[in-house]
Scaffold this active site. Sequence first.
Site, PDB file in Angstrom:
ATOM      1  N   GLY A 239       7.402  -4.035  -8.241  1.00  0.00           N
ATOM      2  CA  GLY A 239       5.992  -4.075  -8.625  1.00  0.00           C
ATOM      3  C   GLY A 239       5.427  -5.443  -8.940  1.00  0.00           C
ATOM      4  O   GLY A 239       4.212  -5.564  -9.133  1.00  0.00           O
ATOM      5  N   PRO A 274      12.414  -5.194  -6.281  1.00  0.00           N
ATOM      6  CA  PRO A 274      11.209  -5.870  -5.794  1.00  0.00           C
ATOM      7  C   PRO A 274      11.084  -5.774  -4.276  1.00  0.00           C
ATOM      8  O   PRO A 274      12.075  -5.867  -3.558  1.00  0.00           O
ATOM      9  CB  PRO A 274      11.429  -7.324  -6.212  1.00  0.00           C
ATOM     10  CG  PRO A 274      12.921  -7.486  -6.237  1.00  0.00           C
ATOM     11  CD  PRO A 274      13.478  -6.148  -6.638  1.00  0.00           C
ATOM     12  N   GLY A 275       9.878  -5.580  -3.791  1.00  0.00           N
ATOM     13  CA  GLY A 275       9.623  -5.574  -2.350  1.00  0.00           C
ATOM     14  C   GLY A 275       8.627  -6.667  -2.011  1.00  0.00           C
ATOM     15  O   GLY A 275       8.966  -7.724  -1.483  1.00  0.00           O
ATOM     16  N   ARG A 276       7.366  -6.414  -2.411  1.00  0.00           N
ATOM     17  CA  ARG A 276       6.280  -7.342  -2.087  1.00  0.00           C
ATOM     18  C   ARG A 276       6.577  -8.790  -2.493  1.00  0.00           C
ATOM     19  O   ARG A 276       6.322  -9.722  -1.742  1.00  0.00           O
ATOM     20  CB  ARG A 276       4.998  -6.881  -2.786  1.00  0.00           C
ATOM     21  CG  ARG A 276       3.762  -7.633  -2.356  1.00  0.00           C
ATOM     22  CD  ARG A 276       2.591  -7.345  -3.324  1.00  0.00           C
ATOM     23  NE  ARG A 276       2.439  -5.961  -3.643  1.00  0.00           N
ATOM     24  CZ  ARG A 276       1.645  -5.107  -2.984  1.00  0.00           C
ATOM     25  NH1 ARG A 276       0.928  -5.534  -1.971  1.00  0.00           N
ATOM     26  NH2 ARG A 276       1.570  -3.853  -3.365  1.00  0.00           N
ATOM     27  N   ARG A 312      -3.844  -2.718   5.478  1.00  0.00           N
ATOM     28  CA  ARG A 312      -4.120  -2.856   4.041  1.00  0.00           C
ATOM     29  C   ARG A 312      -5.616  -3.042   3.716  1.00  0.00           C
ATOM     30  O   ARG A 312      -6.116  -2.426   2.771  1.00  0.00           O
ATOM     31  CB  ARG A 312      -3.285  -3.974   3.420  1.00  0.00           C
ATOM     32  CG  ARG A 312      -1.766  -3.774   3.603  1.00  0.00           C
ATOM     33  CD  ARG A 312      -0.935  -4.770   2.802  1.00  0.00           C
ATOM     34  NE  ARG A 312      -1.077  -4.550   1.387  1.00  0.00           N
ATOM     35  CZ  ARG A 312      -1.826  -5.269   0.613  1.00  0.00           C
ATOM     36  NH1 ARG A 312      -2.463  -6.318   1.085  1.00  0.00           N
ATOM     37  NH2 ARG A 312      -1.927  -4.973  -0.665  1.00  0.00           N
ATOM     38  N   TYR A 316      -6.754  -0.041   1.397  1.00  0.00           N
ATOM     39  CA  TYR A 316      -6.855  -0.344  -0.048  1.00  0.00           C
ATOM     40  C   TYR A 316      -7.983  -1.310  -0.376  1.00  0.00           C
ATOM     41  O   TYR A 316      -8.010  -1.846  -1.480  1.00  0.00           O
ATOM     42  CB  TYR A 316      -5.576  -1.009  -0.550  1.00  0.00           C
ATOM     43  CG  TYR A 316      -4.283  -0.337  -0.173  1.00  0.00           C
ATOM     44  CD1 TYR A 316      -3.917   0.898  -0.695  1.00  0.00           C
ATOM     45  CD2 TYR A 316      -3.395  -0.973   0.687  1.00  0.00           C
ATOM     46  CE1 TYR A 316      -2.718   1.491  -0.360  1.00  0.00           C
ATOM     47  CE2 TYR A 316      -2.181  -0.386   1.020  1.00  0.00           C
ATOM     48  CZ  TYR A 316      -1.860   0.855   0.499  1.00  0.00           C
ATOM     49  OH  TYR A 316      -0.665   1.422   0.836  1.00  0.00           O
ATOM     50  N   CYS A 342     -11.588   1.585  17.809  1.00  0.00           N
ATOM     51  CA  CYS A 342     -12.892   2.265  17.735  1.00  0.00           C
ATOM     52  C   CYS A 342     -13.137   2.928  16.399  1.00  0.00           C
ATOM     53  O   CYS A 342     -13.176   4.167  16.296  1.00  0.00           O
ATOM     54  CB  CYS A 342     -12.982   3.291  18.855  1.00  0.00           C
ATOM     55  SG  CYS A 342     -12.672   2.519  20.431  1.00  0.00           S
ATOM     56  N   GLU A 343     -13.213   2.145  15.346  1.00  0.00           N
ATOM     57  CA  GLU A 343     -13.536   2.652  14.012  1.00  0.00           C
ATOM     58  C   GLU A 343     -14.193   1.523  13.235  1.00  0.00           C
ATOM     59  O   GLU A 343     -13.752   0.383  13.329  1.00  0.00           O
ATOM     60  CB  GLU A 343     -12.255   3.026  13.228  1.00  0.00           C
ATOM     61  CG  GLU A 343     -11.556   4.213  13.778  1.00  0.00           C
ATOM     62  CD  GLU A 343     -10.786   4.969  12.710  1.00  0.00           C
ATOM     63  OE1 GLU A 343     -11.230   4.963  11.534  1.00  0.00           O
ATOM     64  OE2 GLU A 343      -9.763   5.535  13.050  1.00  0.00           O
TER      65      GLU A 343
HETATM   66  N1  LLP Z   1      10.618   0.928  -6.107  1.00  0.00           N
HETATM   67  C1  LLP Z   1       9.903   2.043  -5.891  1.00  0.00           C
HETATM   68  C2  LLP Z   1      10.423   3.316  -6.377  1.00  0.00           C
HETATM   69  C3  LLP Z   1       8.669   1.975  -5.204  1.00  0.00           C
HETATM   70  O1  LLP Z   1       7.961   3.084  -5.012  1.00  0.00           O
HETATM   71  C4  LLP Z   1       8.184   0.708  -4.742  1.00  0.00           C
HETATM   72  C5  LLP Z   1       6.921   0.604  -4.025  1.00  0.00           C
HETATM   73  C6  LLP Z   1       8.994  -0.427  -4.985  1.00  0.00           C
HETATM   74  C7  LLP Z   1      10.184  -0.291  -5.666  1.00  0.00           C
HETATM   75  C8  LLP Z   1       8.593  -1.797  -4.529  1.00  0.00           C
HETATM   76  O2  LLP Z   1       7.396  -2.197  -5.113  1.00  0.00           O
HETATM   77  P1  LLP Z   1       6.844  -3.688  -4.885  1.00  0.00           P
HETATM   78  O3  LLP Z   1       7.792  -4.649  -5.555  1.00  0.00           O
HETATM   79  O4  LLP Z   1       6.783  -3.936  -3.417  1.00  0.00           O
HETATM   80  O5  LLP Z   1       5.509  -3.678  -5.507  1.00  0.00           O
HETATM   81  N2  LLP Z   1       1.643  -0.123   0.585  1.00  0.00           N
HETATM   82  C9  LLP Z   1       1.165  -0.666  -0.668  1.00  0.00           C
HETATM   83  C10 LLP Z   1       2.293  -0.788  -1.678  1.00  0.00           C
HETATM   84  C11 LLP Z   1       3.014   0.514  -1.932  1.00  0.00           C
HETATM   85  C12 LLP Z   1       4.168   0.378  -2.897  1.00  0.00           C
HETATM   86  C13 LLP Z   1       4.977   1.615  -2.937  1.00  0.00           C
HETATM   87  N3  LLP Z   1       6.140   1.576  -3.779  1.00  0.00           N
HETATM   88  C14 LLP Z   1       0.467  -1.984  -0.379  1.00  0.00           C
HETATM   89  O6  LLP Z   1       0.354  -2.369   0.784  1.00  0.00           O
HETATM   90  O7  LLP Z   1      -0.033  -2.649  -1.302  1.00  0.00           O
END
Ligand code: LLP
Length: 414
Positions: A239, A274-276, A312, A316, A342-343
């Site tokens: 997150g 962490p992902g993002r 995105r 969002y 086409c949107e």
């Molecule tokens: N762990 C769990 C259980 C999650 O559901 C998520 C993200 C993460 C970790 C990783 O979160 P991050 O560090 O990336 O914030 N598609 C959206 C974001 C959706 C996130 C879903 N869950 C966007 O483009 O902003």
Amino acid sequence: MTFDRRQNGELYVENTSTSELASRFGTPLYVYSRAAIESAWHAFDQALAGRPHLVCYALKANSNLGVLNLLSRLGSGFDIVSGGELARVIAAGGDPAKVVFSGVGKSADEMAIALKAGIKCFNIESLSEIEVLESVAQAHGAVAPVSVRINPDVDAGTHPYISTGLKENKFGIDTTAALDAYKKIADSPYLEVLGMDFHIGSQLTEIEPYQDALRRILLLCDQLKEYGITIHHLDLGGGQGIRYRDETPIDLTAWASAINDVLGDRDVEIIVEPGRSIVGNAGILLTEVRYLKHTADKNFAIVDAAMNDLIRPALYSAWQEIVPVQPSSAPEASYDIVGPICESGDFIGKDRTLSVQAGDLLAVMSSGAYCFAMSSNYNSRPRAAEVIVDDTDMHLVRERETIESLFEREKLLP
Ligand code: LLP
């Protein structure tokens, strides 16, 4: 600097020219910096260095095998949400013993595959899921390692679609029901209590919600102790936000020390997902301007990337910076940057002041996370290619899709 301008004003990725990337691989093109991904991962690893920990990259953000491969070489763990993601981790050389399995809707088949692969932990989200996992483990004569995802009911202050830690969200088990869940797990010969987890949302810029959530789950850990149940790891989810525009991202050292303040001398392993923040600012999308269109109300720059490549902004109302790859002498004007789909929702950015003309290249910044991963074939558009840049090396880590591949699984009627 990962993305910076050279003397001629051109945008570079590490030591590689973006126009060369575009001419070699075509557009739209996703480009990632190896150095940026690695340094973002190390930042987490170093921030947590004071205690036993595991950084489990959430591959939903970007699951390209090349990206996963370079993270697995660093010793990263992985947070998965499907059997498909587990297969990717294994194909990329990742260690299943460092995998945590999140998600509200795991199937029995996915559980069985993950159990056989020997993953570190199942992050369970409901009582019914516990029952299914128990029967899967029993059928395999195995013991499944379990963590319960707690819904701590904290407001992480982010976009409603990506907030997950509130009572009304579908995620996790609330603190009252959690006690029963843990007792159920502890009583089963086929399940083993390993940890406790939460994930309160995405693109967070405040530290306090993490502390609040942690305080709440620690109370629960103490309650469990009275029943002889020990929690060996705490998984704080992901997150951590990034800077798209003017956000101040969480400082990881301050974040880790705030977490340590709450933890005190508790002897637990810390897991993060962490992902993002690992890949978001390590990637860009290169796109070419096809046409300029001027109407009475608006100027449009119609580019070759569309909402199928990067959804995105449409989904969002997300804002990502859009910059020309090279300085242009074209007159400056305010443009909506739109795709060929086409949107009316097919836009990458609105009201951007740019000097552009047809044929120019633009870079959409901060495109490493949830961009390619959320792309589709809408309007029968082949998905973009992906390249990892390592200094002056360009590694094509995903070929551009061919048109034929779009319908190779479809059939005419007999
Ligand atoms: N762990 C769990 C259980 C999650 O559901 C998520 C993200 C993460 C970790 C990783 O979160 P991050 O560090 O990336 O914030 N598609 C959206 C974001 C959706 C996130 C879903 N869950 C966007 O483009 O902003």
